[in-house]
Scaffold this motif. Structure first.
Motif, PDB file in Angstrom:
ATOM      1  N   LEU A   1     123.804   7.754  -7.523  1.00  0.00           N
ATOM      2  CA  LEU A   1     124.544   6.923  -8.478  1.00  0.00           C
ATOM      3  C   LEU A   1     124.087   7.182  -9.908  1.00  0.00           C
ATOM      4  O   LEU A   1     124.904   7.259 -10.830  1.00  0.00           O
ATOM      5  CB  LEU A   1     124.379   5.438  -8.134  1.00  0.00           C
ATOM      6  N   VAL A   2     122.773   7.313 -10.086  1.00  0.00           N
ATOM      7  CA  VAL A   2     122.249   7.558 -11.427  1.00  0.00           C
ATOM      8  C   VAL A   2     122.740   8.916 -11.949  1.00  0.00           C
ATOM      9  O   VAL A   2     123.198   9.039 -13.083  1.00  0.00           O
ATOM     10  CB  VAL A   2     120.705   7.489 -11.440  1.00  0.00           C
ATOM     11  N   THR A   3     122.662   9.922 -11.082  1.00  0.00           N
ATOM     12  CA  THR A   3     123.088  11.266 -11.482  1.00  0.00           C
ATOM     13  C   THR A   3     124.583  11.295 -11.807  1.00  0.00           C
ATOM     14  O   THR A   3     125.009  11.879 -12.808  1.00  0.00           O
ATOM     15  CB  THR A   3     122.782  12.270 -10.344  1.00  0.00           C
ATOM     16  N   LEU A   4     125.350  10.640 -10.944  1.00  0.00           N
ATOM     17  CA  LEU A   4     126.789  10.584 -11.138  1.00  0.00           C
ATOM     18  C   LEU A   4     127.121   9.910 -12.481  1.00  0.00           C
ATOM     19  O   LEU A   4     127.938  10.405 -13.265  1.00  0.00           O
ATOM     20  CB  LEU A   4     127.405   9.789  -9.983  1.00  0.00           C
ATOM     21  N   SER A   5     126.446   8.781 -12.736  1.00  0.00           N
ATOM     22  CA  SER A   5     126.678   8.056 -13.986  1.00  0.00           C
ATOM     23  C   SER A   5     126.285   8.917 -15.180  1.00  0.00           C
ATOM     24  O   SER A   5     127.021   8.990 -16.168  1.00  0.00           O
ATOM     25  CB  SER A   5     125.873   6.752 -14.010  1.00  0.00           C
ATOM     26  N   ALA A   6     125.137   9.570 -15.075  1.00  0.00           N
ATOM     27  CA  ALA A   6     124.663  10.412 -16.177  1.00  0.00           C
ATOM     28  C   ALA A   6     125.656  11.544 -16.436  1.00  0.00           C
ATOM     29  O   ALA A   6     125.981  11.853 -17.591  1.00  0.00           O
ATOM     30  CB  ALA A   6     123.283  10.982 -15.846  1.00  0.00           C
ATOM     31  N   PHE A   7     126.160  12.139 -15.354  1.00  0.00           N
ATOM     32  CA  PHE A   7     127.111  13.229 -15.490  1.00  0.00           C
ATOM     33  C   PHE A   7     128.353  12.787 -16.264  1.00  0.00           C
ATOM     34  O   PHE A   7     128.787  13.446 -17.213  1.00  0.00           O
ATOM     35  CB  PHE A   7     127.498  13.761 -14.103  1.00  0.00           C
ATOM     36  N   PHE A   8     128.900  11.627 -15.879  1.00  0.00           N
ATOM     37  CA  PHE A   8     130.118  11.172 -16.551  1.00  0.00           C
ATOM     38  C   PHE A   8     129.851  10.685 -17.974  1.00  0.00           C
ATOM     39  O   PHE A   8     130.690  10.860 -18.848  1.00  0.00           O
ATOM     40  CB  PHE A   8     130.834  10.105 -15.710  1.00  0.00           C
TER      41      PHE A   8
ATOM     42  N   ILE B   1     134.381  13.334 -26.238  1.00  0.00           N
ATOM     43  CA  ILE B   1     134.739  12.522 -27.410  1.00  0.00           C
ATOM     44  C   ILE B   1     134.323  13.252 -28.683  1.00  0.00           C
ATOM     45  O   ILE B   1     135.106  13.395 -29.633  1.00  0.00           O
ATOM     46  CB  ILE B   1     134.071  11.124 -27.334  1.00  0.00           C
ATOM     47  N   ILE B   2     133.085  13.736 -28.664  1.00  0.00           N
ATOM     48  CA  ILE B   2     132.580  14.431 -29.853  1.00  0.00           C
ATOM     49  C   ILE B   2     133.382  15.715 -30.092  1.00  0.00           C
ATOM     50  O   ILE B   2     133.844  15.993 -31.195  1.00  0.00           O
ATOM     51  CB  ILE B   2     131.078  14.728 -29.700  1.00  0.00           C
ATOM     52  N   PHE B   3     133.570  16.478 -29.019  1.00  0.00           N
ATOM     53  CA  PHE B   3     134.298  17.739 -29.135  1.00  0.00           C
ATOM     54  C   PHE B   3     135.722  17.522 -29.657  1.00  0.00           C
ATOM     55  O   PHE B   3     136.167  18.170 -30.609  1.00  0.00           O
ATOM     56  CB  PHE B   3     134.323  18.448 -27.781  1.00  0.00           C
ATOM     57  N   PHE B   4     136.450  16.570 -29.062  1.00  0.00           N
ATOM     58  CA  PHE B   4     137.831  16.317 -29.463  1.00  0.00           C
ATOM     59  C   PHE B   4     137.916  15.779 -30.892  1.00  0.00           C
ATOM     60  O   PHE B   4     138.855  16.096 -31.628  1.00  0.00           O
ATOM     61  CB  PHE B   4     138.511  15.334 -28.492  1.00  0.00           C
ATOM     62  N   SER B   5     136.948  14.939 -31.251  1.00  0.00           N
ATOM     63  CA  SER B   5     137.045  14.345 -32.592  1.00  0.00           C
ATOM     64  C   SER B   5     136.800  15.396 -33.681  1.00  0.00           C
ATOM     65  O   SER B   5     137.241  15.235 -34.813  1.00  0.00           O
ATOM     66  CB  SER B   5     136.096  13.156 -32.736  1.00  0.00           C
ATOM     67  N   ILE B   6     136.115  16.474 -33.295  1.00  0.00           N
ATOM     68  CA  ILE B   6     135.952  17.566 -34.261  1.00  0.00           C
ATOM     69  C   ILE B   6     137.158  18.505 -34.191  1.00  0.00           C
ATOM     70  O   ILE B   6     137.802  18.837 -35.192  1.00  0.00           O
ATOM     71  CB  ILE B   6     134.639  18.323 -33.997  1.00  0.00           C
TER      72      ILE B   6
ATOM     73  N   ALA C   1     131.078  11.483 -23.310  1.00  0.00           N
ATOM     74  CA  ALA C   1     130.559  11.475 -24.682  1.00  0.00           C
ATOM     75  C   ALA C   1     130.742  12.851 -25.321  1.00  0.00           C
ATOM     76  O   ALA C   1     131.154  12.965 -26.486  1.00  0.00           O
ATOM     77  CB  ALA C   1     129.084  11.074 -24.678  1.00  0.00           C
ATOM     78  N   GLY C   2     130.490  13.896 -24.541  1.00  0.00           N
ATOM     79  CA  GLY C   2     130.647  15.267 -25.045  1.00  0.00           C
ATOM     80  C   GLY C   2     132.081  15.546 -25.446  1.00  0.00           C
ATOM     81  O   GLY C   2     132.348  16.105 -26.520  1.00  0.00           O
TER      82      GLY C   2
END
Ligand code: CUA
Length: 337
Positions: A26-33, A41-46, A38-39
């Protein structure tokens, strides 16, 4: 990882690995998403930022295939979590038939354990290694929650009903035991330890065949086994009066009387603690009537007799020391002097 700063509890039961595997999944899955989203969001906003004043975004029709994928993939992941979780849950809920029974009573603020053979313990639980143990639990007062991190078990203990939990310890050792449900002032003190022993040692423990020391020695062991030492601290910071140097001394009581701490008083204080409450203390000591035999009461008295004061004048007079700061006498009553 240093032992003094453990980031993760030890794994000491058959369930621990299975619970941890699901937890880490669960922790790994959450971290992955988290990272993926977040990645993006940053990529698209640029990538798709507004370049000219007044620029308007174009309308995009996502393909049906893309929509189907982002419905199917999360649904599949949710089913994996559900099936895996249910599998672990059912394993924890079905008690092996050959399990040993231990009866647990929670009360403010201690854990009482009783073995079928009649052995009783407070804030301490002795169990054999490699043998399933079923806990049948209830509470005498409010909701408590038995939590043994090393075994990955945690269950509410509710007044008026029995709750069941089981574990099979895989490693000899001593493990923490907590109350994980806020249950009043001393909730944080409602803890103890689980002692996992080799089967032969456990049998010896059950038989009470643990050494044949002096009466005071037996009393001292009893004193610890019953959890007396969790309240009657030598430092004077405990919930109960200091017992060092107490024997034979005058004791000021809540009702204004002064009595001498002789054998009869000690016996009464063990079996009927509410009878003569020491000034400055709350009547929170549970009765040990039925928990200790007359022989054991004598062992305890013998032990208290043996507690002589070490340093000169280091000992406040019995019964005159104040309560802990968080355990004030009602309505700011002045402390007795
Ligand atoms: Cu019992 Cu918290």
């Amino acid at each position: 990882m240093p032992d003094s700063f453990p980031l993760f509890p030890e794994r000491a039961s058959t369930m621990a690995g299975r619970v941890d595997a699901l937890y880490f999944f669960l922790v790994t899955l959450s971290a992955f998403f988290v990272l993926l989203i977040a990645g993006l969001i940053i990529f698209f906003s640029i990538r798709y930022r507004r370049r000219r004043h007044g620029e308007v975004g174009t309308s995009v029709q996502p393909s049906l295939l893309l929509e189907a994928i982002w419905i199917a993939v999360p649904a599949g992941i949710a089913m994996v979590i559900f099936v895996w979780g249910a599998w672990v849950y059912f394993a924890m809920a079905s008690v092996p038939a050959e399990a040993l029974d231990v009866y647990v009573v929670g009360k403010q603020w201690m854990w009482k354990f009783q073995h079928p053979g009649g052995q009783r313990e407070i804030n301490e639980l002795h169990v054999p290694v490699g043998r399933p143990v079923r806990l049948t639990m209830t509470s005498e007062d409010v909701i408590h929650d038995l939590y043994i991190p090393a075994f990955r078990i945690k269950a509410d203990v509710i007044p008026g009903r029995y709750a069941t939990a089981w574990f099979e310890a895989t490693k000899v050792g001593t493990y923490h035991l907590f109350c994980a449900e806020y249950c009043g002032t001393q909730h944080s003190g409602m803890r103890g330890r689980v002692v996992v022993m080799e089967p032969q040692e456990y049998q010896a423990w059950l038989g009470g065949a643990t050494g044949s020391g002096s009466m005071a020695g037996a009393g001292e062991k009893l004193f610890q086994d019953l959890g007396c030492n969790t309240c009657h601290l030598e430092t004077g910071q405990g919930r109960g009066p200091v017992l060092q140097g107490l024997f034979g001394r005058p004791v000021a009581l809540q009702n204004g009387q002064v009595v001498t701490a002789d054998e009869a008083y000690l016996r009464e204080s063990i079996l009927n603690p509410a009878g003569k409450v020491v000034a400055g203390f709350m009547p929170i000591m549970p009765t040990f009537q039925g928990l200790v035999s007359e022989e054991q009461v004598l062992q305890l008295i013998e032990y208290i007799k043996s507690l002589q004061v070490q340093g000169p004048a280091a000992q406040p007079q019995a019964g005159v020391e104040g309560p802990r700061p968080d355990e004030t006498t009602p309505a700011g009553e002045p402390k007795r002097k």
